[in-house]
Scaffold this motif. Structure first.
Motif, mmCIF file in Angstrom:
data_model
loop_
_atom_site.group_PDB
_atom_site.id
_atom_site.type_symbol
_atom_site.label_atom_id
_atom_site.label_comp_id
_atom_site.label_asym_id
_atom_site.label_seq_id
_atom_site.Cartn_x
_atom_site.Cartn_y
_atom_site.Cartn_z
ATOM 1 N N LEU A 7 27.316 3.496 -36.097
ATOM 2 C CA LEU A 7 28.360 2.617 -36.620
ATOM 3 C C LEU A 7 29.745 3.248 -36.414
ATOM 4 O O LEU A 7 30.704 2.574 -36.009
ATOM 5 C CB LEU A 7 28.117 2.357 -38.109
ATOM 6 N N VAL A 8 29.853 4.570 -36.676
ATOM 7 C CA VAL A 8 31.142 5.244 -36.486
ATOM 8 C C VAL A 8 31.546 5.220 -35.016
ATOM 9 O O VAL A 8 32.716 4.973 -34.672
ATOM 10 C CB VAL A 8 31.054 6.696 -37.007
ATOM 11 N N PHE A 9 30.594 5.454 -34.149
ATOM 12 C CA PHE A 9 30.897 5.437 -32.715
ATOM 13 C C PHE A 9 31.331 4.048 -32.262
ATOM 14 O O PHE A 9 32.261 3.891 -31.470
ATOM 15 C CB PHE A 9 29.653 5.885 -31.932
ATOM 16 N N PHE A 10 30.676 3.001 -32.811
ATOM 17 C CA PHE A 10 31.030 1.628 -32.444
ATOM 18 C C PHE A 10 32.444 1.286 -32.909
ATOM 19 O O PHE A 10 33.234 0.690 -32.163
ATOM 20 C CB PHE A 10 30.010 0.667 -33.067
ATOM 21 N N LEU A 11 32.778 1.672 -34.152
ATOM 22 C CA LEU A 11 34.121 1.383 -34.669
ATOM 23 C C LEU A 11 35.185 2.136 -33.870
ATOM 24 O O LEU A 11 36.255 1.603 -33.585
ATOM 25 C CB LEU A 11 34.210 1.781 -36.143
ATOM 26 N N PHE A 12 34.904 3.384 -33.517
ATOM 27 C CA PHE A 12 35.864 4.148 -32.716
ATOM 28 C C PHE A 12 36.053 3.516 -31.338
ATOM 29 O O PHE A 12 37.180 3.429 -30.831
ATOM 30 C CB PHE A 12 35.366 5.589 -32.566
ATOM 31 N N ALA A 13 34.968 3.042 -30.733
ATOM 32 C CA ALA A 13 35.069 2.401 -29.427
ATOM 33 C C ALA A 13 35.881 1.114 -29.508
ATOM 34 O O ALA A 13 36.702 0.816 -28.639
ATOM 35 C CB ALA A 13 33.660 2.139 -28.863
ATOM 36 N N MET A 14 35.661 0.335 -30.570
ATOM 37 C CA MET A 14 36.430 -0.900 -30.747
ATOM 38 C C MET A 14 37.911 -0.597 -30.929
ATOM 39 O O MET A 14 38.769 -1.293 -30.368
ATOM 40 C CB MET A 14 35.894 -1.673 -31.958
ATOM 41 N N TRP A 15 38.216 0.421 -31.748
ATOM 42 C CA TRP A 15 39.633 0.773 -31.960
ATOM 43 C C TRP A 15 40.272 1.219 -30.653
ATOM 44 O O TRP A 15 41.407 0.848 -30.345
ATOM 45 C CB TRP A 15 39.710 1.899 -32.992
ATOM 46 N N LEU A 16 39.570 2.012 -29.848
ATOM 47 C CA LEU A 16 40.102 2.484 -28.578
ATOM 48 C C LEU A 16 40.309 1.323 -27.603
ATOM 49 O O LEU A 16 41.341 1.250 -26.903
ATOM 50 C CB LEU A 16 39.148 3.524 -27.971
ATOM 51 N N TYR A 17 39.377 0.380 -27.607
ATOM 52 C CA TYR A 17 39.497 -0.775 -26.710
ATOM 53 C C TYR A 17 40.699 -1.628 -27.093
ATOM 54 O O TYR A 17 41.493 -2.053 -26.231
ATOM 55 C CB TYR A 17 38.206 -1.600 -26.775
ATOM 56 N N ILE A 18 40.866 -1.896 -28.405
ATOM 57 C CA ILE A 18 41.987 -2.735 -28.861
ATOM 58 C C ILE A 18 43.319 -2.040 -28.572
ATOM 59 O O ILE A 18 44.292 -2.683 -28.147
ATOM 60 C CB ILE A 18 41.839 -3.032 -30.368
ATOM 61 N N THR A 19 43.367 -0.724 -28.780
ATOM 62 C CA THR A 19 44.618 0.015 -28.522
ATOM 63 C C THR A 19 44.994 -0.039 -27.047
ATOM 64 O O THR A 19 46.159 -0.300 -26.696
ATOM 65 C CB THR A 19 44.455 1.470 -28.977
ATOM 66 N N ARG A 20 44.032 0.194 -26.167
ATOM 67 C CA ARG A 20 44.307 0.132 -24.735
ATOM 68 C C ARG A 20 44.715 -1.280 -24.325
ATOM 69 O O ARG A 20 45.595 -1.473 -23.466
ATOM 70 C CB ARG A 20 43.056 0.564 -23.967
#
Length: 427
Positions: A7-20
């Protein structure tokens, strides 16, 4: 546990995708804006280069374009509109009682002090705005010292900004410490010492006594550096005010700024009074034979101070005091009322000393010395002191503990001579 990591990895990936994604969108919009600007400028130049315009008009348009491209935005000066009705209309109608209630002194004393501080506090008007007058600046500082109100409340009352209130308080305390403190708080000369000793002997029967010493803890916020050094015996942060007063309760020595964790004896050794007394420049100028002992001038301290020839303290009450020692302690206690009363009036008149001060330590130190100088000024001019000011709940003072850290036990002969002196008077 593995689900949590996923779950933590998924949330971090989503945040990185939205930021980019947002960064890429911003870059595209910025490039589009730049292309539009370049296109507009190209069209303007093409329009001016067309032959349909006469040469004179074309040159004029080119000059105008250059001026528009190179023109800078002119700076604007503005000020918030604030109400000065209270200061301009209400304060001039104050009676003497209202002046003393709000500013702790009469209008005559206030104006006299403004005249003394004018060289250090006066400002000049500028092309942008009118300066705050000296009288108003002094009144702002006095209101802060007398009430310890918030800067925001004082700014609303006087119609100025919070920054102006803070600056007025700092500059007022600096001016007082520079101009008034050397005049109001100073070591007495030879004639003054003799006058002070005669007054105390007439009031309490203590020969050669020229005053009493005591200390007070001034509450402060925790400093950023070495905050543990400022925690006193009660568990809160403070700095120490050490003062010596005469029979009338006027300070002739004041030192402030020592860390609250220090013992009374340690704070005394850090003050200028200790160096002056140890060099014999004040207390040994005149001696007197008391019960066979040549005693110089001395001051009275409590059990927390070291015993010196120039600093006497009472006999420790261990339940086995003799009648002579009890008589000495009782006389000693009555005479020390001069310093306890002075500190009580100081705190009652200037409430900033009883509440936690949110200023920097150096500013608090200057405020404390300023209050001592203003105390002397008001007492010398006979300003009214109201008993209702005593009702202020002051910060509790740490309990007095006997002297420590290898305090010198000097002055026993002088204390013994005074004990004999008092008992001979009672016979």
């Amino acid at each position: 546990m593995e689900d949590i990591h996923n779950l933590v990895f998924f949330l971090f990936a989503m945040w990185l995708y939205i930021t980019r994604r947002r960064q890429a969108l911003f870059e595209r919009r910025l490039q589009a804006a730049r292309r539009n600007t370049v296109e507009k400028m190209r069209r303007v130049w093409e329009l001016m280069e067309e032959d349909t315009f006469p040469r004179r008009r074309r040159r004029r348009r080119q000059r105008m374009l250059h001026v528009l491209l190179k023109r800078r935005r002119r700076p604007s000066i503005w000020a918030v509109s604030r109400s000065n009705e209270w200061w301009d209309e209400v304060v001039p109608g104050f009676t003497r009682t209202e002046w003393v209630h709000h500013f702790r002194m009469s209008e005559e004393t206030f104006l006299d002090m403004c005249g003394k501080l004018r060289p250090a506090m006066e400002k000049r008007d500028t092309n942008f705005r009118v300066c705050v007058p000296v009288k108003k600046r002094v009144a702002i500082a006095l209101w802060k010292l007398a009430t310890n109100s918030e800067y925001r409340s004082i700014s609303h009352l006087f119609g100025v900004s919070k920054t102006t209130v803070c600056r007025c308080v700092r500059e007022f305390c600096l001016a007082v410490c520079t101009l008034l403190v050397p005049q109001e708080i100073r070591f007495p000369d030879v004639d003054k010492l003799q006058e002070m000793a005669a007054g105390i002997e007439q009031s309490w029967g203590l020969p050669q006594c020229i005053g009493a010493i005591d200390g007070a803890h001034i509450p402060i916020i925790a400093p950023h550096e070495k905050h543990r050094d400022y925690i006193n015996g009660r568990g809160w942060h403070s700095i120490i005010l050490q003062g010596v007063v005469d029979r009338q309760g006027w300070f002739w020595s004041a030192c402030a700024g020592m860390a609250g964790s220090l013992h009374d004896a340690q704070a005394l050794r850090m003050s200028s009074l200790w160096q002056t007394a140890e060099e014999g420049r004040v207390f040994s100028t005149r001696t007197r034979n008391i019960a066979g002992v040549n005693a110089g001038y001395y001051i009275l301290g409590d059990a927390g101070y070291p015993s010196k020839t120039w600093l006497l303290k009472p006999f420790p009450d261990d339940g086995q005091l003799t009648a002579e020692q009890q008589t000495y302690n009782e006389t000693f206690r009555k005479a020390r009322m001069m310093v306890t009363g002075a500190f009580s009036r100081l705190r009652g008149r200037w409430r900033c000393l009883t509440k936690r001060n949110d200023s920097d330590i150096e500013v608090v130190k200057s405020m404390v010395l300023t209050c001592c100088a203003l105390h002397n000024l008001c007492e010398r001019r006979g300003e009214e002191y109201r008993q209702e000011w005593d009702a202020v709940v002051a910060a509790p003072t740490p309990a007095v503990t006997p002297g420590q850290d290898g305090d010198e036990e000097e002055g026993e002969d002088v204390r013994g001579a005074l004990m004999i002196f008092f008992n001979n008077l009672s016979l």
